[in-house]
Structures are given as C-alpha cells and as structure tokens.
Write an enzyme that holds these catalytic residues in place. Structure first.
Site, PDB file in Angstrom:
ATOM      1  N   ARG A 185      -1.272  -5.426   4.817  1.00  0.00           N
ATOM      2  CA  ARG A 185      -0.535  -4.996   3.712  1.00  0.00           C
ATOM      3  C   ARG A 185       0.723  -4.180   4.125  1.00  0.00           C
ATOM      4  O   ARG A 185       0.722  -3.348   5.219  1.00  0.00           O
ATOM      5  CB  ARG A 185      -1.243  -4.030   2.729  1.00  0.00           C
ATOM      6  CG  ARG A 185      -2.247  -4.767   2.148  1.00  0.00           C
ATOM      7  CD  ARG A 185      -3.085  -3.816   1.284  1.00  0.00           C
ATOM      8  NE  ARG A 185      -3.981  -2.600   1.976  1.00  0.00           N
ATOM      9  CZ  ARG A 185      -4.421  -1.660   1.611  1.00  0.00           C
ATOM     10  NH1 ARG A 185      -5.087  -1.743   0.381  1.00  0.00           N
ATOM     11  NH2 ARG A 185      -5.166  -0.765   2.439  1.00  0.00           N
ATOM     12  N   GLU A 213     -10.626   5.809  -6.280  1.00  0.00           N
ATOM     13  CA  GLU A 213     -10.994   4.359  -6.276  1.00  0.00           C
ATOM     14  C   GLU A 213     -11.383   3.811  -7.998  1.00  0.00           C
ATOM     15  O   GLU A 213     -11.569   4.804  -8.580  1.00  0.00           O
ATOM     16  CB  GLU A 213     -12.397   4.060  -5.590  1.00  0.00           C
ATOM     17  CG  GLU A 213     -12.206   4.355  -3.988  1.00  0.00           C
ATOM     18  CD  GLU A 213     -11.358   3.452  -3.447  1.00  0.00           C
ATOM     19  OE1 GLU A 213     -11.147   2.288  -3.685  1.00  0.00           O
ATOM     20  OE2 GLU A 213     -10.257   4.047  -2.698  1.00  0.00           O
ATOM     21  N   ARG A 271       0.923  -1.182   0.069  1.00  0.00           N
ATOM     22  CA  ARG A 271       0.068  -0.082   0.119  1.00  0.00           C
ATOM     23  C   ARG A 271       0.837   1.187  -0.136  1.00  0.00           C
ATOM     24  O   ARG A 271       1.818   1.163   0.914  1.00  0.00           O
ATOM     25  CB  ARG A 271      -0.900  -0.089   1.307  1.00  0.00           C
ATOM     26  CG  ARG A 271      -1.792   1.154   1.299  1.00  0.00           C
ATOM     27  CD  ARG A 271      -2.759   1.368   0.302  1.00  0.00           C
ATOM     28  NE  ARG A 271      -3.668   2.502   0.686  1.00  0.00           N
ATOM     29  CZ  ARG A 271      -3.380   3.724   0.366  1.00  0.00           C
ATOM     30  NH1 ARG A 271      -2.382   4.297   0.171  1.00  0.00           N
ATOM     31  NH2 ARG A 271      -4.477   4.615   0.666  1.00  0.00           N
TER      32      ARG A 271
END
Length: 157
Positions: free
Chosen positions: A87, A53, A45
């Site tokens: 992540r 998005e 990330r």
C-alpha cells in the site's frame, strides 16, 4: 472544508516523494482508503496514524465513519513510500485546486478517532494532537471501555 480544531499546517514534510490530486473511491476504515490518481487505483495507508480496528467496538466503526465525513471526493495525497503489503503510505489533504488545505491524517488524531503510531511516526505535531485529544476526552478518549491501542489489539487477537 476547514476543520476548526486542526491548526492550519501548510508545510509539507521533506520526506514526501510525490504529490497527486486523487479521487476518493472508498474508505475501508479509519486509516485506509482507496483512491484513483491519474487513472491508477491506489490503496492508501494513512501516514503516522493507527485507527481502531473494525472489531474494536464501537471505536473502529466510529473512526471509519468520521473519516468518511471529513474526506471530500477529491484529495491531495503526499506519498511517503510503501508498506509491507504494497500500500502507498501517504498523508491525505483536502485540496482546493492546487492549494493544500487540511491534513486529514492529523485531523483524525485531533478528533481522537486515531492515535499516533509511534513505530512509524516522528512528527511532533501528531504527538501534540494526540495529547490534546486525550486531555479533552475526544473520540477514543471520551468513553470508558475495553480500549487498547490498535497495534496492541492486533497483537492479542
């Protein structure tokens, strides 16, 4: 690859915990990629940024596609911890051997393909990059439309 609009930043954040050379396996969106480092797959990330998005059309797809274009097959990942999904939070840099070249997280902001995620970022160069991208109308700042910061969009959808 040297990105002409991004200043050459050679200093690595003192917050970083680990640096690895990794092979890029896939790029899911403008702030998430999967890499393989020392035989281990990691979902990264990107530190300090938030990209539109995928459902935020057309910006999500444009952001992902831009990251795919500027990312070489081998990168250096500087880890900054883990997020709540497990992540790795990391800065991703182009690398030529052991020499770090360009910060791809910062390049995404400079190009207007991602914005600074102020909840998780205190790095001044990211805020400067966003201000400059907005001033020249790059990326998300170039078109009229129903643009919302990604965290606002996620909250309302």
């Amino acid at each position: 690859m040297v990105l002409p609009w991004v200043p050459n930043i050679s200093a690595i954040s003192a917050q970083s915990t680990e640096t690895e050379i990794c092979e890029v396996r896939s790029i899911y969106d403008g702030d998430t990629m999967t890499v393989k480092c020392n035989g281990e797959r990691k979902k990264i990330r990107l530190y300090c940024i938030d990209s539109p998005e995928m459902k935020q059309r057309p910006w999500g797809k444009e952001s992902r596609d831009y990251l795919r274009v500027i990312t070489p097959t081998r990168v250096k990942v500087i880890e900054h911890g883990r997020d709540r999904y497990g992540r790795t939070i990391g800065e991703v840099w182009t690398a030529d051997g052991d020499e770090i070249q360009e910060n791809l997280n910062l390049a995404m902001v400079w190009a207007g393909r991602a914005v600074v995620y102020p909840r998780y970022c205190r790095e001044a160069e990211y805020f400067t990059a966003e201000k400059n991208a907005a001033a020249i109308g790059s990326g998300v700042w170039e078109k009229e439309g129903d643009w919302q910061r990604p965290w606002v969009y996620r909250h309302h959808n």
